[in-house]
Design a protein around this motif. Structure first.
Motif, PDB file in Angstrom:
ATOM      1  N   UNK A   1      -6.518  13.268   4.168  1.00 56.66           N
ATOM      2  CA  UNK A   1      -5.460  12.302   4.072  1.00 56.66           C
ATOM      3  C   UNK A   1      -6.282  11.144   4.615  1.00 56.66           C
ATOM      4  N   UNK A   2      -5.098   9.832   3.715  1.00 59.61           N
ATOM      5  CA  UNK A   2      -5.534   8.457   3.913  1.00 59.61           C
ATOM      6  C   UNK A   2      -3.750   7.560   3.586  1.00 59.61           C
ATOM      7  N   UNK A   3      -4.236   6.619   3.994  1.00 59.52           N
ATOM      8  CA  UNK A   3      -3.646   5.691   3.795  1.00 59.52           C
ATOM      9  C   UNK A   3      -3.330   4.560   3.452  1.00 59.52           C
ATOM     10  N   UNK A   4      -3.210   3.534   2.051  1.00 57.69           N
ATOM     11  CA  UNK A   4      -3.460   2.407   2.146  1.00 57.69           C
ATOM     12  C   UNK A   4      -2.073   1.561   1.981  1.00 57.69           C
ATOM     13  N   UNK A   5      -2.952   0.285   2.930  1.00 57.94           N
ATOM     14  CA  UNK A   5      -1.517  -0.583   3.401  1.00 57.94           C
ATOM     15  C   UNK A   5      -2.080  -2.489   2.435  1.00 57.94           C
ATOM     16  N   UNK A   6      -1.147  -2.396   2.138  1.00 59.10           N
ATOM     17  CA  UNK A   6      -0.949  -3.801   1.396  1.00 59.10           C
ATOM     18  C   UNK A   6       0.151  -4.559   1.952  1.00 59.10           C
ATOM     19  N   UNK A   7      -0.305  -5.503   2.638  1.00 61.60           N
ATOM     20  CA  UNK A   7       0.511  -6.875   3.393  1.00 61.60           C
ATOM     21  C   UNK A   7       1.526  -7.900   2.075  1.00 61.60           C
ATOM     22  N   UNK A   8       2.371  -8.371   2.784  1.00 58.68           N
ATOM     23  CA  UNK A   8       2.510  -9.557   2.128  1.00 58.68           C
ATOM     24  C   UNK A   8       3.442  -9.977   2.774  1.00 58.68           C
TER      25      UNK A   8
END
Length: 225
Positions: free
Chosen positions: A88-95
């Motif tokens: 499992x993996x999660x990528x977070x891109x904040x704006x």
């Protein structure tokens, strides 16, 4: 319980066949040769041990004589600890949103499963709030109806997103907007965790969602760098 019964049986057997005299020869035949043990009145209380050279093959045991002897063969082996493979993996891109009067931060999340099965069990996205931020109510309601989302819960400064399943090798996207309620000095990074509903101890962390542009926003300005 089985061990206790076996020991009791051996003790009873020893009392019935015990003889104060006599001797015996124990021969262990292995593929590489034989091992011989002599048991007599001089060494009957002595523990004797020899190492077998071959791990595989056929073994035979022969005892000749009148003395009683207890024989034990022990096999010791080591099983390497399996590697802990993360699927499992999660990528977070904040704006940072600098167009509204109230500073906002959008978190774009991509969850991915890359294991052997066609899909996962239920998984949980654990989104920790940055200090001074709260979920945008409208965005939170939209998240509750998003793709594969079963339900969304708020616990203190965390938002828990229950995802029914993740298909193999297909990234599933979700988003959540955060609203700044008050400014916080020396803001600490926050992370997003993803884990199997039935194995919460095996969680995977995202990179902290506190980048330089966010720091600029949180300090009260809308100038991103």
């Amino acid at each position: 319980m089985d061990t206790v019964v076996a020991l009791q049986a051996l003790a009873l057997y020893s009392t019935l066949v015990f003889s104060p005299e006599g001797s015996s020869t124990v021969t262990v035949q292995s593929p590489s040769g034989q091992l011989v043990f002599d048991v007599n009145q001089n060494n009957k209380l002595l523990y004797q041990e020899k190492q077998l050279q071959d791990m595989t093959g056929k073994y035979s045991l022969e005892v000749k004589g009148t003395a009683c002897a207890a024989i034990q063969i022990s096999l010791v082996y080591n099983i390497p600890t399996p590697a802990d493979v993360t699927t499992l993996s999660v990528e977070v891109k904040p704006e940072a949103d600098c167009t509204s009067k109230i500073p906002k931060l959008s978190l774009n999340l991509t969850s991915l499963y890359s294991g052997k099965e066609s899909s996962t069990n239920m998984v949980i996205l654990d989104i920790k709030m940055l200090s001074g931020f709260v979920p945008d109510p409208e965005s939170l309601n939209m998240l509750k109806g998003a793709l594969l989302v079963d339900r969304v819960e708020q616990k203190e400064d965390h938002v828990l997103v229950y995802i029914r399943e993740l298909p193999k090798d297909i990234g599933i996207n979700h988003s959540l907007k955060l609203i700044q309620e008050h400014q916080v000095q020396n803001l600490k990074p926050a992370v997003v965790k993803i884990y199997d509903y039935y194995q919460p101890s095996k969680s995977v962390l995202s990179k902290p969602h506190s980048q330089k542009s966010q720091h600029t926003l949180l300090r009260g300005g809308c100038k991103t760098t």
